[in-house]
Design an enzyme around this catalytic site. Structure first.
Site, PDB file in Angstrom:
ATOM      1  N   GLY A   9      54.526 -43.936  -6.197  1.00 51.39           N
ATOM      2  CA  GLY A   9      54.645 -45.337  -6.343  1.00 51.39           C
ATOM      3  C   GLY A   9      55.776 -46.184  -5.893  1.00 51.39           C
ATOM      4  O   GLY A   9      57.014 -45.345  -5.975  1.00 51.39           O
TER       5      GLY A   9
ATOM      6  N   GLY B  27      58.463 -47.511  -5.931  1.00 49.50           N
ATOM      7  CA  GLY B  27      59.319 -48.339  -7.312  1.00 49.50           C
ATOM      8  C   GLY B  27      60.035 -48.946  -7.353  1.00 49.50           C
ATOM      9  O   GLY B  27      60.409 -49.927  -8.255  1.00 49.50           O
TER      10      GLY B  27
ATOM     11  N   LYS C 194      63.238 -53.651   0.520  1.00 48.88           N
ATOM     12  CA  LYS C 194      63.602 -52.467  -0.392  1.00 48.88           C
ATOM     13  C   LYS C 194      64.527 -52.702  -1.088  1.00 48.88           C
ATOM     14  O   LYS C 194      65.473 -52.730  -0.821  1.00 48.88           O
ATOM     15  CB  LYS C 194      63.614 -51.076   0.680  1.00 48.88           C
TER      16      LYS C 194
ATOM     17  N   ASP D 135      65.642 -49.702 -12.225  1.00 51.24           N
ATOM     18  CA  ASP D 135      64.906 -50.665 -12.313  1.00 51.24           C
ATOM     19  C   ASP D 135      65.412 -51.180 -10.688  1.00 51.24           C
ATOM     20  O   ASP D 135      64.834 -52.495 -10.754  1.00 51.24           O
ATOM     21  CB  ASP D 135      67.089 -51.407 -11.935  1.00 51.24           C
TER      22      ASP D 135
ATOM     23  N   ARG E 148      62.486 -53.453   5.469  1.00 53.55           N
ATOM     24  CA  ARG E 148      62.113 -52.755   6.704  1.00 53.55           C
ATOM     25  C   ARG E 148      59.894 -52.927   7.595  1.00 53.55           C
ATOM     26  O   ARG E 148      59.491 -54.136   6.449  1.00 53.55           O
ATOM     27  CB  ARG E 148      62.119 -51.787   6.091  1.00 53.55           C
TER      28      ARG E 148
ATOM     29  N   ARG F  75      51.860 -43.600   2.772  1.00 55.02           N
ATOM     30  CA  ARG F  75      52.856 -42.062   3.148  1.00 55.02           C
ATOM     31  C   ARG F  75      51.482 -41.212   2.663  1.00 55.02           C
ATOM     32  O   ARG F  75      50.063 -41.443   1.750  1.00 55.02           O
ATOM     33  CB  ARG F  75      53.500 -41.755   2.738  1.00 55.02           C
TER      34      ARG F  75
ATOM     35  N   ASP G 125      55.664 -37.751  -0.838  1.00 54.22           N
ATOM     36  CA  ASP G 125      55.712 -39.462  -0.157  1.00 54.22           C
ATOM     37  C   ASP G 125      56.893 -39.942  -0.045  1.00 54.22           C
ATOM     38  O   ASP G 125      56.428 -41.145   0.273  1.00 54.22           O
ATOM     39  CB  ASP G 125      56.339 -39.815  -2.373  1.00 54.22           C
ATOM     40  N   ASN G 126      57.362 -39.123   1.368  1.00 49.49           N
ATOM     41  CA  ASN G 126      58.046 -39.063   2.354  1.00 49.49           C
ATOM     42  C   ASN G 126      57.661 -39.691   3.314  1.00 49.49           C
ATOM     43  O   ASN G 126      58.477 -38.861   4.769  1.00 49.49           O
ATOM     44  CB  ASN G 126      59.891 -39.058   1.872  1.00 49.49           C
TER      45      ASN G 126
END
Ligand code: AMP
Ligand code: MG
Length: 536
Positions: free
Chosen positions: A113, A115, A136, A148, A206, A213, A288-289
């Site tokens: 997910g 993050g 991001k 974090d 972005r 994805r 995921d990318n």
């Protein structure tokens, strides 16, 4: 969740129209906020950016402001940094983090997910184009796991600059609207050696038509939630692939799903062929990318090839197996598509149509790769023989350690009747290797000279074609690193200069030779210049 809307802000960014189809049409996690959790039966969680201390705009892309319909003058107001630093939500923004999984380094990793990415909303510009705005580094989400939710300045500069550089190179990519310093430190153990230290934090906004994805489909499939998978496929086709829609027919039939998967395969093939053309190594091609609409996404420990080397990976985490090395990217993209196909299998009676899509990947990659060979070498068309000629050149470039960008850029200057290796002296990194390889290079250049003399393309057209395929300026790792080091000292001009140069990568830009030189010796083994850690 709070919405703060100054009158001033409303006036400034009033032109932004939001139409948040992802949150409107897809099932949400009922719990709001950033408590870390496994999220089932939902494709996203509502979560707002966490406020930052003193957001300051470092840079913005004027092309992207125009794209989303922001008046460029608005970027000068302090409020702009507050909005794109995540401190202020505009009317119409509905922030969320997406829920997805992925295969990382060949292994299923379960729920990942967003993050640290938070979508603010989807804007519709005056032309009716949809552009999703995503921060991001905007703070924790339910998907942050033990991390974090933040991003450091160095990785944000790299994402900001590379997104725009890739676009101007003609490579499909997510875009970058803004780069905002947060004024807050972020602690990172950059070398994974136990020496964690604070670094300046930053946030990139972005922008893309879709941030979906492969992993968004893989997660519901892995959990056996075919209903949710089906909903996401329906949504994706209707929103992101309208060209596949047949009037009045909802895309629910197997044939429509197959046409869509095939299109994803084609786009992915073209994407990776472009990476190979310009010498880009993504570095973390986890599923995921991988963007479902075929964009370069998630700029992390990516790198640009200096000396041509198909074995090279910029990612220190990948140094041992080199799974994501330059030369293996086409095979990895194929493997990633097999993971996507596997996830989509519940929507198909047999795997035959998915196999056809995968076959289309191979064909499209091959055809695009050949087009790029023809363009890079300045040929009207690429024959079987030409592919072999290119591969023998690659062999020479690799063993003699020759700079990829400089060599191909200089190639259009060859006199076909009397090719001269001296034209390429500046592209060699090692004098001894150059001397040793000179006879082989000269033989290759003679072969090439004869080939282009026999080609249908006129000399002028050939040079133009080559100069559109072989950039003069790419975001060399050391150039990005120099700009980063200056920015960390409070001087943003290095970022601005690079952004400007990289807007016209195919043009010779007088006075800007410093941006098109080969990697200096000091940068060969230096962190950030040849190898990059995933820490970001
Ligand atoms: P990446 O390898 O950068 O694509 O990241 C893999 C996963 O880790 C994604 O789910 C990211 O959202 C998450 N991630 C990476 N860095 C952070 C961070 N600093 N805070 C929270 N999540 C992160
Ligand atoms: Mg990622």
């Amino acid at each position: 969740m709070w919405v703060l809307c100054h009158m001033e802000l409303r006036d400034m960014l009033q032109s932004l129209q939001f139409d948040n189809s992802f949150v409107r049409r897809l099932p949400a996690d009922p719990e709001v906020g950033a408590r870390r959790r496994q999220v089932h039966k939902a494709l996203y969680s509502r979560v707002a950016p966490t406020q930052v201390k003193s957001p300051r705009l470092i840079a913005y892309s004027r092309e992207v402001t125009a794209l989303v319909g922001i008046d460029e003058a608005d970027t000068a107001a302090p409020h702009f940094a507050h909005v794109f630093g995540g401190n202020v939500l505009l009317d119409g923004m509905q922030p969320y983090a997406a829920n997805y999984g992925g295969h990382q380094f060949g292994h299923w990793a379960g729920q990942l997910g967003d993050g640290r990415a938070i979508t603010l909303g989807e804007t519709l510009n005056a032309q009716g184009e949809r552009w999703e705005l995503q921060l991001k580094g905007a703070g924790p989400t339910p998907y942050s796991r033990t991390a974090d939710g933040r991003a450091v300045l160095r990785s944000s500069i790299r994402e900001f600059l590379c997104s725009e550089a890739m676009h101007h190179l003609g490579v499909p990519t997510t875009r970058a609207l803004s780069l905002v310093a947060t004024g807050e430190p972020v602690v990172r153990d950059m070398f994974y050696d136990g020496r964690a230290a604070p670094e300046p934090g930053a946030i990139v906004c972005r922008v893309a038509p879709s941030f979906i994805r492969f992993g968004n489909f893989e997660l519901p499939a892995a959990r056996g939630d075919t209903d949710l998978l089906r909903q996401l496929v329906y949504f994706t086709i209707t929103r992101d692939f309208p060209e596949l829609l047949i009037d009045g027919v909802p895309p629910i039939a197997e044939a429509q799903h197959a046409a869509w998967f095939m299109t994803v395969c084609e786009r992915t093939a073209r994407l990776v062929a472009h990476w190979m053309r310009v010498g880009f190594v993504h570095g973390v091609m986890n599923t995921d990318n991988m963007s479902i609409i075929g964009l370069t996404i998630d700029y992390g420990p990516y790198g640009w090839v200096d000396n041509f080397d198909l074995e090279w990976t910029p990612n220190t985490t990948d140094a041992e197996n080199r799974r994501y090395r330059f030369g293996q990217q086409p095979q990895i993209a194929y493997w990633n598509l097999t993971r996507l196909a596997n996830a989509l299998l519940p929507l198909f009676a047999t795997d035959a149509l998915l196999q056809a899509g995968l076959e289309k990947y191979v064909q499209t990659f091959d055809a695009t790769y050949r087009e790029h060979i023809a363009a890079k070498l300045g040929l009207a068309k690429c024959s079987e023989d030409d592919v072999e000629m290119m591969h023998s050149l690659y062999g020479l470039l690799q063993s003699a350690e020759v700079d990829m960008t400089l060599f191909f850029r200089a190639l259009s200057g060859v006199n076909p009747a009397a090719p001269d290796l001296a034209l390429f002296a500046h592209a060699f990194y090692d004098e001894r290797k150059r001397t040793a390889a000179a006879p082989d290079f000269t033989a290759w250049l003679c072969r090439y000279g004869a080939r282009i003399q026999a080609d249908a393309l006129a000399p002028d057209a050939r040079v133009t074609r080559m100069q559109r395929a072989n950039p003069r300026y790419v975001l060399r790792n050391y150039l990005a690193q120099l700009a980063i080091e200056r920015a960390e000292q409070g001087d943003d001009t290095g970022v601005h200069e690079l952004l400007e140069v990289l807007r016209r990568p195919y043009d010779d830009q007088p006075g800007r030779d410093a941006f098109s030189e080969r990697r200096p010796d000091w940068a060969r083994e230096r962190a950030g210049c040849s190898m990059l850690s995933c820490s970001s």
